[in-house]
Every structure is written in C-alpha cells, then in structure tokens.
Design an enzyme around this catalytic site. Sequence first.
Site, short mmCIF file in Angstrom:
data_model
loop_
_atom_site.label_atom_id
_atom_site.label_comp_id
_atom_site.label_asym_id
_atom_site.label_seq_id
_atom_site.Cartn_x
_atom_site.Cartn_y
_atom_site.Cartn_z
N HIS A 123 0.83 -1.21 0.00
CA HIS A 123 0.00 0.00 0.00
C HIS A 123 0.87 1.26 0.00
O HIS A 123 0.59 2.21 -0.69
CB HIS A 123 -0.93 0.01 1.22
N LYS A 137 -10.37 -7.61 7.94
CA LYS A 137 -11.17 -7.79 9.16
C LYS A 137 -10.98 -6.56 10.05
O LYS A 137 -9.93 -5.93 10.02
CB LYS A 137 -10.76 -9.06 9.90
S1 SF4 Z 1 -7.57 -15.67 14.64
FE1 SF4 Z 1 -6.13 -14.73 16.04
S2 SF4 Z 1 -4.13 -15.06 15.15
FE2 SF4 Z 1 -5.65 -15.38 13.54
S3 SF4 Z 1 -5.91 -13.39 12.53
FE3 SF4 Z 1 -7.43 -13.49 14.15
S4 SF4 Z 1 -6.45 -12.52 15.91
FE4 SF4 Z 1 -4.84 -13.04 14.45
#
Ligand code: SF4
Lengths: 184, 280
Positions: free
Chosen positions: A38, A103
Amino acid sequence: MAAIKLTTPLTDEDIMGLKAGDSVFISGEIYTARDAAHKKLYELIEKNQQLPLDLQGKIFYYVGPAPAKPGQVVGSAGPTTSGRMDAYTPAMLAQGLKACIGKGSRDEATKKALQEYKAVYLAATGGAGALLAKKIKSIEPVAYEELGPEAIQRMVVEDFPATVINDAYGNDLYEEGRKKYSRK
Amino acid sequence: MRELDVTVVTDAIAEMCKESNYFLGQDVVDALKNALEKEVSPAGKEVLRQLLENARIAREEEVPMCQDTGFAVVFLEIGQDLHLSGGDLTEAVNEGVRRGYTEGYLRKSIVKDPLDRVNTKDNTPVVIHTEIVPGDKLKIVLAPKGGGSENMSIVRMLKPADGYQGIVDFVVDHVEKAGPNPCPPIVVGVGIGGTFEKVALLAKKALLRRLGQPNANPYYAKMEEAILSRINELGIGPQGFGGRMTALAVHIETYPTHIASLPVAVNINCHASRHVERIL
Ligand code: SF4
C-alpha cells in the site's frame, strides 16, 4: 441479508446492489496487498506515476498467507486487520478499486471514500485461514516481489466467502449488528 | 540429580509448534459448538460454522488453522533438581521454534527490530518465561500468540477504591472498544494484583487455562461469570457481525499486591486459542 455471487471485475452496478450484512461469494481475481505494498502504491499515486497494475474494478485482499505445503496452492490465508491500511485506502479507491477484504473496523475517512467512489469493504472470517485457502485456486506474483510475503499477488478464487461491512450507502454492519444485539 | 539433554527440549518444542497450530484444543472446539447453539444472529452462526469447519480442515490436513501462526511464547517450569546439559537452554528453545516453524510450513512473523522491521525469517526469537519449581521435571507450555488479538491488550493501574466494580467496568469497556479486531469470539485473560509487569503475565497465564474451568476461588469464579455475561450483552458477536457470542470465556488470575495498588491487565486471545503442554 442476501447471499450474492460476485464475479470480477466489479462494476458500479455490482456495488450498488450490495448492502451491509449481505454475504457474498466472489469468483475471479483478487489481489493481495498489505501495509508495505500500500505504501509503495500510495507513493506512486502521490507522484502521479503509473501503477504496476490498473486498479479499475479490482478487489484487494489484506492477507499474508502461511507458506504452502507441498501439494497446496497456498498456505492458510485469512484476512489481516484492515485498520492499518486506512491511511492509504481512499487514494486506492480514487484509482478505481472497488472492494477490499480484511477484518476489523475502518476509519471515517475510508468509510466516506467508499461512498464517494462507489466501493465496499468486505470482511472474511478472521482466523478461518485453512478454510479460506481452499477457495484459492491459483496464485502468482504481480508486483514488488522483493517484499516477499508482502508482495502484490494475483489470486484466482472460486466462491470466496465474505460479508459486506461498509456498503456504498454509508451503512456499517459493525455498528448496526452491535445495536441490534446489544442488551446493555 | 536427574540429567536432561537440551536437544530433547528442542525436539519437543519443534513438535509443539506444529501441534498447537494444526490442532485446535477440544475445549475450544466444544466452546465453539456450544456458542453455535446459543447464538441467535444468523451472521454470527455462519461465522461459528466456518470456524468449526476451519478447525476440522486444519486438523485433517495438518495445516495451520490461522495464517498468523503467532509469536512463540514459551513457559518453562524447571524442577530445581533437574540438570539441563548439552548446551544453552534458551538456544535449544529457539532452535525448536526455528525447526518447527520451518518444517511445519508455519508463517514467520517476527521482525528483528521494532522500528526497522526486518523479518528474522525463522520466527525466532521466542519469548521465554521461566520459573524454578520443586522436583526434577521440566514442564513446557508453548502458546503461539497472534498479533491481531495481542494488539488489543492493556494494563491499567487502578485505584484500590475502584474495587470490584471498577475492574469489571474496565474489562468490559476495553472489550467493547476492541470490537471486531481481535477476531471474536474471544477468550479474555484478566490479571489482577501484583506489580506492573506481574499483572501482564497473570493475564497471559489466564489464557492457558482449559476453557470452562473456573477460577478455584469461588469469589473470582463469580466475577468471571459476571464479566462474561456483561461482555456477551455488548452485541459485538462473532467477528463483530452482531450477536451474543462475543466471548467464549473469561479467566481471572490474581496475586497479592501493594497497599497502594490495584493493577489490572487484559490479554485477549482470539478463537485460535493455542497452547500445548509437555512434561519432560
Ligand atoms: S484468529 Fe487470532 S491469530 Fe488469527 S488473525 Fe485473528 S487474531 Fe490473528
């Protein structure tokens, strides 16, 4: 809440048909890009220079996959936290990027830019790296190979599952979902 | 005095790196199934189904459940009657991680310097916490910790007058702010007492407890329940898509503290709650 199949490249029409909370299944090409890529793209845009790939209609996936085992196309490949890309995202959207997959929450400037440029922010299930890797059919480097796991790579995906968080109408599933189920 | 060659430690750690990343603990799988039954939001249910499916794929294909295979955090309880021979213990642990992460196709996520950020390419060094305990055994706990959830951690020096309610409010507010970022459903580790550094370690150790096993002290077991039910009223839900199942468990660990202090720490773990144990 609808379940919608999307095929890349995305058009304005595809985008305007999506609402926060919809499940989408993406088929076609998506491009991996994390912080370092980016930053490089952003610097080129600032200097008005040509990008190593045309962003029109494209989807970015914020991911740093695990190494592939022999026989695997790609190792586990779930989304990383999107907030780190906030500073650069409006500039990418201005170049025609239509969606990004990650996310976690986005900042106000990014949410506004999604509306302005008709684009959406999607979340894939964080931590479902083994499952999501199965939807990836091929992967090849496109730019910045020197960045190793942070290089831009083209992934061909089939029915890659994601959820619309921020749509082009200003809705935000993280806020709405919380309001709906909160019992505070 | 019992002798143990450190190469045995290296071999054990290498295996534990793979095992912890491929096989989600049965306690977490059970907690996810239970959450799927209780969750009312359709989007939340879908996430929980995906996570269970993901755990199944990872187990069957022996691949990491999450691409972030974590910072290798290692707890060593060393019996005082045990003699570790054949080399440097710290190096033996690092070698185990180096091997495990390379042979196991696990992601290398450690940068050598926090500011110039060049990857060490073998996931070392590890973070080691050692304790000398009675006996002649070596207990190893390996807990790979993902960045997304670790980043949502906090330490606060509360005032003794803040008391029970102050702690509960602090933890719940903090989880609310973290929202979708630590990949809910989460496990919440809470440390109370000790000093500034001790309380952070308590919170981390709280994450190592088997899910669903309450604090041995009924007072704190009740507090764990109270915090859990407040968190699950926030509406964040799996992945923050809205729902009731924001946390799978709250674990509290405590330690005596100073007359002037009430340290509290929150260490959040994602549903990829990974830790394995070996006694050598
Ligand atoms: S599950 Fe846990 S280790 Fe995997 S991306 Fe999400 S916060 Fe990070």
